[in-house]
Design a protein around this motif. Structure first.
Motif, mmCIF file in Angstrom:
data_model
loop_
_atom_site.group_PDB
_atom_site.id
_atom_site.type_symbol
_atom_site.label_atom_id
_atom_site.label_comp_id
_atom_site.label_asym_id
_atom_site.label_seq_id
_atom_site.Cartn_x
_atom_site.Cartn_y
_atom_site.Cartn_z
ATOM 1 N N ILE A 229 0.868 -1.173 0.000
ATOM 2 C CA ILE A 229 0.000 0.000 0.000
ATOM 3 C C ILE A 229 0.905 1.223 0.000
ATOM 4 O O ILE A 229 1.830 1.323 0.809
ATOM 5 N N ASP A 230 0.657 2.144 -0.929
ATOM 6 C CA ASP A 230 1.553 3.295 -1.029
ATOM 7 C C ASP A 230 1.187 4.390 -0.020
ATOM 8 O O ASP A 230 0.232 4.248 0.762
ATOM 9 N N SER A 231 1.913 5.486 -0.055
ATOM 10 C CA SER A 231 1.755 6.547 0.940
ATOM 11 C C SER A 231 0.425 7.285 0.838
ATOM 12 O O SER A 231 0.053 8.037 1.746
ATOM 13 N N ASN A 232 -0.302 7.078 -0.255
ATOM 14 C CA ASN A 232 -1.612 7.695 -0.426
ATOM 15 C C ASN A 232 -2.758 6.724 -0.151
ATOM 16 O O ASN A 232 -3.920 7.049 -0.387
ATOM 17 N N GLY A 233 -2.417 5.523 0.311
ATOM 18 C CA GLY A 233 -3.450 4.543 0.630
ATOM 19 C C GLY A 233 -3.891 3.695 -0.541
ATOM 20 O O GLY A 233 -4.840 2.908 -0.428
ATOM 21 N N ASN A 234 -3.212 3.828 -1.686
ATOM 22 C CA ASN A 234 -3.543 3.021 -2.862
ATOM 23 C C ASN A 234 -2.812 1.683 -2.820
ATOM 24 O O ASN A 234 -1.761 1.554 -2.190
ATOM 25 N N LEU A 235 -3.361 0.690 -3.501
ATOM 26 C CA LEU A 235 -2.733 -0.621 -3.590
ATOM 27 C C LEU A 235 -1.828 -0.670 -4.810
ATOM 28 O O LEU A 235 -2.227 -0.302 -5.917
ATOM 29 N N ARG A 236 -0.596 -1.140 -4.613
ATOM 30 C CA ARG A 236 0.334 -1.285 -5.739
ATOM 31 C C ARG A 236 0.507 -2.771 -6.053
ATOM 32 O O ARG A 236 0.777 -3.583 -5.160
ATOM 33 N N ILE A 237 0.309 -3.108 -7.323
ATOM 34 C CA ILE A 237 0.509 -4.483 -7.775
ATOM 35 C C ILE A 237 1.548 -4.462 -8.893
ATOM 36 O O ILE A 237 1.727 -3.443 -9.575
ATOM 37 N N GLU A 238 2.218 -5.581 -9.093
ATOM 38 C CA GLU A 238 3.292 -5.612 -10.078
ATOM 39 C C GLU A 238 3.380 -6.963 -10.764
ATOM 40 O O GLU A 238 2.946 -7.989 -10.235
ATOM 41 N N ASN A 239 3.951 -6.938 -11.975
ATOM 42 C CA ASN A 239 4.369 -8.158 -12.663
ATOM 43 C C ASN A 239 5.837 -7.968 -13.053
ATOM 44 O O ASN A 239 6.517 -7.085 -12.514
ATOM 45 N N GLN A 240 6.327 -8.745 -13.943
ATOM 46 C CA GLN A 240 7.748 -8.675 -14.272
ATOM 47 C C GLN A 240 8.156 -7.364 -14.953
ATOM 48 O O GLN A 240 9.329 -6.969 -14.908
ATOM 49 N N THR A 241 7.206 -6.694 -15.569
ATOM 50 C CA THR A 241 7.560 -5.484 -16.329
ATOM 51 C C THR A 241 6.785 -4.232 -15.921
ATOM 52 O O THR A 241 7.144 -3.137 -16.341
#
Length: 249
Positions: A229-241
């Motif tokens: 969860i970032d500093s603004n309360g949003n969810l961060r998701i990722e893949n390889q790129t």
């Protein structure tokens, strides 16, 4: 004015765990269509007062709704409530309100030796099963936040579908005082308002409780994973790129 009945029982526990303040105004319903509708109607005709949060608590709802207007099954035995808390401030951090509430509920349960996790943005899980759902809202007037409100459902003694669990199942007992737990939930709401100004604490705590097993709808677990969860309360998701930021709204 003397408080009697179910409200008095909840007030008794509130005073034990929270003291005299704030002075909650509690309204119990045996059965209603939706506590959210009941609260909206109440606040339409009686403006919320400073230092007096209000809650509508129902033994049963027959037309409750949750995130994205999904049906909220609310049979007898659970805690179904909608509450509003006066703010009257321009400084309240609305973007992290759901997290401040979520972490305070998690902390409350942890104090009772119940290990839970936060499913972003507004569910409390035990393992892979949902125990609590809550729907937070922020009400503004101009630049000022007048009050915040939440609709909340907690499975206690009620039947739950396979994707859910209840406090009774977790504690392996039916000897559960619902008024005590209702007071604990209202106390968590109060605490979430109190800690809202400490953004770093809220975000750090939310990441500690965050479960990473449930991706947002539309994302495949074979490709994507939850980062944080970032500093603004949003969810961060990722893949390889890629790194994607998912906002609550």
């Amino acid at each position: 004015m003397k408080v009697i009945g179910s409200a008095a029982k909840t007030v008794f526990y509130l005073k034990k765990i929270q003291g005299q303040h704030p002075n909650w105004s509690l309204h119990y319903k045996i059965k209603c269509k939706s506590t959210e509708n009941e609260l909206t109607n109440l606040l339409r005709y009686a403006e919320i007062k400073r230092n007096q949060p209000v809650a509508i608590i129902a033994r049963e709802q027959f037309s409750g709704f949750g995130q994205n207007s999904k049906t909220w099954v609310s049979p007898k035995g659970g805690i179904w409530l909608s509450a509003a808390y006066p703010i009257f401030s321009k400084e309240f951090k609305s973007q992290i309100f759901n997290l401040s509430l979520g972490i305070k509920i998690c902390e409350m349960l942890k104090q009772e030796n119940i290990n839970v996790c936060l499913k972003w943005p507004n569910d409390i899980f035990i393992g892979s099963k949902k125990l609590i759902g809550f729907l937070p809202k922020v009400i503004t007037r101009g630049n000022e936040i007048t009050y915040v409100r939440v609709g909340l459902g907690m499975n206690v003694l009620n039947y739950t579908p396979s994707e859910g669990t209840s406090l009774s199942k977790v504690l392996q007992t039916k000897n559960i005082n619902q008024y005590y737990w209702t007071a604990k939930v209202l106390k968590a709401f109060h605490d979430s308002v109190e800690c809202n100004s400490n953004k770093d604490y809220v975000i750090n705590s939310a990441n500690k409780f965050l479960t990473k097993r449930f991706l947002p709808s539309g994302f495949c677990s074979n490709t994507w994973k939850i980062r944080d969860i970032d500093s603004n309360g949003n969810l961060r998701i990722e893949n390889q790129t890629q790194l994607k930021v998912i906002t609550r709204f």
